[in-house]
Design a protein around this motif. Sequence first.
Motif, PDB file in Angstrom:
ATOM      1  N   ASP A  34      30.246  44.054   2.341  1.00 41.48           N
ATOM      2  CA  ASP A  34      30.238  42.696   2.832  1.00 41.48           C
ATOM      3  C   ASP A  34      31.624  42.242   3.286  1.00 41.48           C
ATOM      4  O   ASP A  34      31.758  41.226   3.943  1.00 41.48           O
ATOM      5  CB  ASP A  34      29.748  41.738   1.748  1.00 41.48           C
ATOM      6  N   LEU A  35      32.640  42.980   2.898  1.00 48.37           N
ATOM      7  CA  LEU A  35      33.993  42.598   3.263  1.00 48.37           C
ATOM      8  C   LEU A  35      34.191  42.800   4.758  1.00 48.37           C
ATOM      9  O   LEU A  35      33.718  43.756   5.338  1.00 48.37           O
ATOM     10  CB  LEU A  35      35.013  43.438   2.493  1.00 48.37           C
ATOM     11  N   GLU A  36      34.910  41.878   5.348  1.00 49.45           N
ATOM     12  CA  GLU A  36      35.152  41.980   6.773  1.00 49.45           C
ATOM     13  C   GLU A  36      36.614  42.258   7.040  1.00 49.45           C
ATOM     14  O   GLU A  36      37.478  41.868   6.280  1.00 49.45           O
ATOM     15  CB  GLU A  36      34.739  40.683   7.469  1.00 49.45           C
ATOM     16  N   GLY A  37      36.849  42.939   8.106  1.00 51.42           N
ATOM     17  CA  GLY A  37      38.201  43.186   8.557  1.00 51.42           C
ATOM     18  C   GLY A  37      38.306  42.755  10.000  1.00 51.42           C
ATOM     19  O   GLY A  37      37.318  42.397  10.629  1.00 51.42           O
ATOM     20  N   ASP A  38      39.493  42.782  10.491  1.00 59.08           N
ATOM     21  CA  ASP A  38      39.714  42.394  11.876  1.00 59.08           C
ATOM     22  C   ASP A  38      39.296  43.513  12.823  1.00 59.08           C
ATOM     23  O   ASP A  38      39.592  44.677  12.576  1.00 59.08           O
ATOM     24  CB  ASP A  38      41.186  42.080  12.110  1.00 59.08           C
ATOM     25  N   ILE A  39      38.628  43.138  13.879  1.00 55.54           N
ATOM     26  CA  ILE A  39      38.296  44.081  14.942  1.00 55.54           C
ATOM     27  C   ILE A  39      39.280  43.802  16.066  1.00 55.54           C
ATOM     28  O   ILE A  39      39.296  42.711  16.616  1.00 55.54           O
ATOM     29  CB  ILE A  39      36.842  43.929  15.413  1.00 55.54           C
ATOM     30  N   PRO A  40      40.135  44.773  16.365  1.00 55.78           N
ATOM     31  CA  PRO A  40      41.167  44.536  17.370  1.00 55.78           C
ATOM     32  C   PRO A  40      40.584  44.304  18.762  1.00 55.78           C
ATOM     33  O   PRO A  40      39.479  44.744  19.071  1.00 55.78           O
ATOM     34  CB  PRO A  40      42.001  45.814  17.340  1.00 55.78           C
ATOM     35  N   ALA A  41      41.351  43.612  19.581  1.00 52.30           N
ATOM     36  CA  ALA A  41      40.922  43.345  20.957  1.00 52.30           C
ATOM     37  C   ALA A  41      40.796  44.635  21.755  1.00 52.30           C
ATOM     38  O   ALA A  41      39.839  44.822  22.500  1.00 52.30           O
ATOM     39  CB  ALA A  41      41.910  42.392  21.638  1.00 52.30           C
ATOM     40  N   ASN A  42      41.749  45.533  21.593  1.00 49.25           N
ATOM     41  CA  ASN A  42      41.730  46.819  22.287  1.00 49.25           C
ATOM     42  C   ASN A  42      41.740  47.931  21.243  1.00 49.25           C
ATOM     43  O   ASN A  42      42.736  48.136  20.569  1.00 49.25           O
ATOM     44  CB  ASN A  42      42.947  46.965  23.207  1.00 49.25           C
ATOM     45  N   VAL A  43      40.633  48.618  21.132  1.00 44.11           N
ATOM     46  CA  VAL A  43      40.497  49.668  20.130  1.00 44.11           C
ATOM     47  C   VAL A  43      40.942  51.002  20.717  1.00 44.11           C
ATOM     48  O   VAL A  43      40.519  51.373  21.811  1.00 44.11           O
ATOM     49  CB  VAL A  43      39.040  49.777  19.636  1.00 44.11           C
ATOM     50  N   THR A  44      41.792  51.707  19.992  1.00 50.79           N
ATOM     51  CA  THR A  44      42.207  53.050  20.405  1.00 50.79           C
ATOM     52  C   THR A  44      41.846  54.048  19.321  1.00 50.79           C
ATOM     53  O   THR A  44      41.719  53.696  18.145  1.00 50.79           O
ATOM     54  CB  THR A  44      43.729  53.125  20.660  1.00 50.79           C
ATOM     55  N   TYR A  45      41.695  55.285  19.744  1.00 54.04           N
ATOM     56  CA  TYR A  45      41.405  56.353  18.787  1.00 54.04           C
ATOM     57  C   TYR A  45      42.537  56.492  17.776  1.00 54.04           C
ATOM     58  O   TYR A  45      42.318  56.471  16.570  1.00 54.04           O
ATOM     59  CB  TYR A  45      41.184  57.690  19.519  1.00 54.04           C
ATOM     60  N   THR A  46      43.759  56.620  18.282  1.00 53.75           N
ATOM     61  CA  THR A  46      44.899  56.911  17.417  1.00 53.75           C
ATOM     62  C   THR A  46      45.136  55.826  16.382  1.00 53.75           C
ATOM     63  O   THR A  46      45.324  56.118  15.204  1.00 53.75           O
ATOM     64  CB  THR A  46      46.171  57.109  18.268  1.00 53.75           C
ATOM     65  N   ASN A  61      35.406  52.523  26.629  1.00 54.23           N
ATOM     66  CA  ASN A  61      35.632  53.806  27.296  1.00 54.23           C
ATOM     67  C   ASN A  61      36.621  54.730  26.580  1.00 54.23           C
ATOM     68  O   ASN A  61      37.409  55.407  27.224  1.00 54.23           O
ATOM     69  CB  ASN A  61      36.038  53.585  28.752  1.00 54.23           C
ATOM     70  N   PHE A  62      36.564  54.741  25.262  1.00 51.56           N
ATOM     71  CA  PHE A  62      37.252  55.755  24.456  1.00 51.56           C
ATOM     72  C   PHE A  62      38.750  55.835  24.723  1.00 51.56           C
ATOM     73  O   PHE A  62      39.282  56.899  25.019  1.00 51.56           O
ATOM     74  CB  PHE A  62      36.608  57.122  24.669  1.00 51.56           C
ATOM     75  N   GLN A  63      39.451  54.723  24.581  1.00 52.60           N
ATOM     76  CA  GLN A  63      40.901  54.747  24.751  1.00 52.60           C
ATOM     77  C   GLN A  63      41.533  55.618  23.663  1.00 52.60           C
ATOM     78  O   GLN A  63      41.139  55.587  22.514  1.00 52.60           O
ATOM     79  CB  GLN A  63      41.477  53.323  24.641  1.00 52.60           C
ATOM     80  N   ASN A  64      42.506  56.410  24.078  1.00 54.21           N
ATOM     81  CA  ASN A  64      43.174  57.294  23.130  1.00 54.21           C
ATOM     82  C   ASN A  64      44.288  56.525  22.449  1.00 54.21           C
ATOM     83  O   ASN A  64      44.659  56.705  21.369  1.00 54.21           O
ATOM     84  CB  ASN A  64      43.705  58.540  23.829  1.00 54.21           C
TER      85      ASN A  64
END
Length: 119
Positions: free
Chosen positions: A26-38, A116-119
């Motif tokens: 149930d705990l939430e964390g921040d979802i970044p605006a731009n998600v990268t793999y690394t 689109n799978f940013q690295n």
Amino acid sequence: MSLKLMLLLTFAGFLTISCENNSPNDLEGDIPANVTYTEHVRPIIQSNCIACHQDPPINGAPMPLTDYEKVKQAVLTRPLLDRISRTQGAEGMMPNGGQRLPQYKIDIIAKWQAQNFQN
């Protein structure tokens, strides 16, 4: 003490007692605006999947998830998002025998795909 004040204090007490969180799912964390793999996806995979999805895979894992390309392919051609999104205890839920990932971590991987799978 007035009846209104007593009712207000009673209601506030019930709210305080009933507000708790016992589940890590149930705990939430921040979802970044731009998600990268690394920066975002790799740490999730490393801490939850690599125990079995190493190279070579162990414990019946069908493929390694050891680098960007392998994780990307697992999202595109295998049911990685489906398997980590299944309810706790459901057949095929991953991580196998463990706790379901918190929803915000699943959402990070889904957003990585959507972006689109940013690295």
